[in-house]
Design a protein around this motif. Structure first.
Motif, short mmCIF file in Angstrom:
data_model
loop_
_atom_site.label_atom_id
_atom_site.label_comp_id
_atom_site.label_asym_id
_atom_site.label_seq_id
_atom_site.Cartn_x
_atom_site.Cartn_y
_atom_site.Cartn_z
N THR A 22 35.80 38.86 39.71
CA THR A 22 36.35 40.70 40.18
C THR A 22 35.17 41.21 39.50
O THR A 22 34.16 40.99 38.78
CB THR A 22 37.85 41.14 38.74
N GLN A 63 37.67 38.56 43.92
CA GLN A 63 38.11 40.23 44.39
C GLN A 63 37.63 41.66 43.88
O GLN A 63 36.31 41.17 42.97
CB GLN A 63 39.69 40.01 43.88
N LEU A 79 38.66 40.89 48.11
CA LEU A 79 40.29 40.55 48.56
C LEU A 79 40.06 41.85 47.57
O LEU A 79 39.38 41.97 47.15
CB LEU A 79 41.41 39.60 47.15
#
Length: 376
Positions: A22, A63, A79
């Motif tokens: 992330t 992401q 994402l």
């Protein structure tokens, strides 16, 4: 010895489940300065590596998590999630650790959650300690609390120059082995279309001109450029000042600046590229830089540069620049006069600058960053 990925990211088996990574997207709510530019271009380069298959999208699930209202980055293979209800530091410290649970969190803009252990952070410099006068008292207090905490808690700390690494290792609870140096890139300025309208709008086609960028930040040392004007005499060139800060603020009164100084104010990326391409030289006498992106941009555009002999600037510019004593306005003026009076030197520095800039790449930055995050 670097920590292997399976030790950084618990409960992830590369053979079975995608490894979750992330990226902290708080920077997408901030104005774009050098730090945000780094994050934007690095992520775009990572997106390109995913598109080409150089990063295995079946093995890694990448992401970005950003606060509500964050701007679009335009990535296609990463994402982007907008989540949470808070903003700023509160979002980053209180909501992001939960939102990024069960994943490695990558923070690219100096800050990170104190409560997150499984993370990597880029700390660009130690400016809050080295030049405290450039920041408010509240900003200094928060960063002097935050940076030691995240340096201690993070799995790795990335930074952008050997100079910054030496500064950070000397200040923070951070070992040489834990801190990884990865240089920035320059393709962002190469990909921009030049907007030559800025040249005609401000009458910059008749005489050669020297380019500088104005800033109120003390470490940018713009006042020294204004003070150098007294040593330039009746210049046969213009001095073009880009940026939102009017140079008359530094001069003290409206009569102090000579007629050859032209302030063009804020400029777009396309206008800035046109100024780089047509300037006889770019002057950047900064006192403190973690990296120094503007001189690299100028070199990539074929503009000879004059920079200070301090901080990371010699590391970035190498033998492709003229150096001045940033504390001595006479030294700045002497180098300007020397370069403006020597067309052969300008041509030489132009070529050396292009060659020097060719060694800096966002794609290379992305590859090395990815290796630092994932390699054993």
């Amino acid at each position: 010895m670097n920590t292997p990925l399976y030790a950084i990211i618990p409960n992830a088996c590369a053979a079975q489940l995608p490894v979750k990574i992330t990226i902290n997207g708080r920077f997408l709510t901030q104005s774009v300065t050098g730090v945000q530019r780094y994050a934007i271009e690095l992520i775009r380069a990572l997106d390109s590596l995913l598109a080409s298959g150089e990063i295995d999208s079946a093995r890694y699930a990448v992401q970005i998590i950003a606060p509500p209202g964050a701007r679009d980055l335009g990535v296609r293979h990463i994402l982007v999630r907008h989540a949470g209800v808070l903003r700023g530091h509160l979002w980053e410290q209180l909501e992001l650790p939960w939102l990024a649970r069960n994943s490695l969190l990558v923070n690219l803009c100096n800050t990170a959650p104190i409560a997150k252990v499984n993370q990597v952070v880029t700390i660009h410099d130690a400016a809050v300690r080295a030049v405290p006068e450039a920041y408010s008292r509240m900003f200094r207090a928060w960063y002097r609390l935050l940076l030691p905490c995240i340096a201690r808690m993070s799995k790795r700390v990335l930074t952008v120059s050997q100079f910054s690494k030496s500064e950070l290792v000397g200040w923070l609870p951070l070992s040489e082995q834990k801190c990884v140096v990865i240089s920035e890139g320059k393709e962002h300025i190469e990909s921009v279309k030049s907007d030559n309208g800025v040249l005609t709008r401000f009458g910059l086609t008749e005489k050669p001109f020297v380019l500088a960028v104005s800033s109120l930040s003390p470490n940018k040392n713009f006042r020294a450029i204004v003070e150098a004007l007294q040593w330039l005499g009746d210049a046969q060139f213009d001095l073009v000042i880009a940026g939102g800060t009017n140079p008359r603020i530094f001069a003290g009164n409206a009569q102090s600046l000579p007629n050859f100084v032209k302030h063009v104010g804020y400029v777009s990326d396309g206008e800035l590229k046109a100024l780089y391409e047509h300037a006889s030289c770019f002057v950047y006498p900064s006192l403190y830089e973690g990296f120094g992106l503007p001189p690299l941009e100028a070199m990539a555009c074929g503009c000879p540069v004059i920079v200070s002999n301090r901080a990371s600037l010699p590391e970035v510019c190498g033998d492709a620049a003229l150096y001045c004593d940033a504390r001595d306005p006479r030294s700045i003026a002497d180098q300007i006069v020397r370069l403006m009076g020597d067309s052969e030197l300008r041509a030489n520095l132009r070529q050396r600058g292009l060659e020097r800039a060719s060694g800096f790449s966002w794609k290379r930055c992305a590859r090395e960053t990815w290796d630092a995050i994932t390699s054993g």
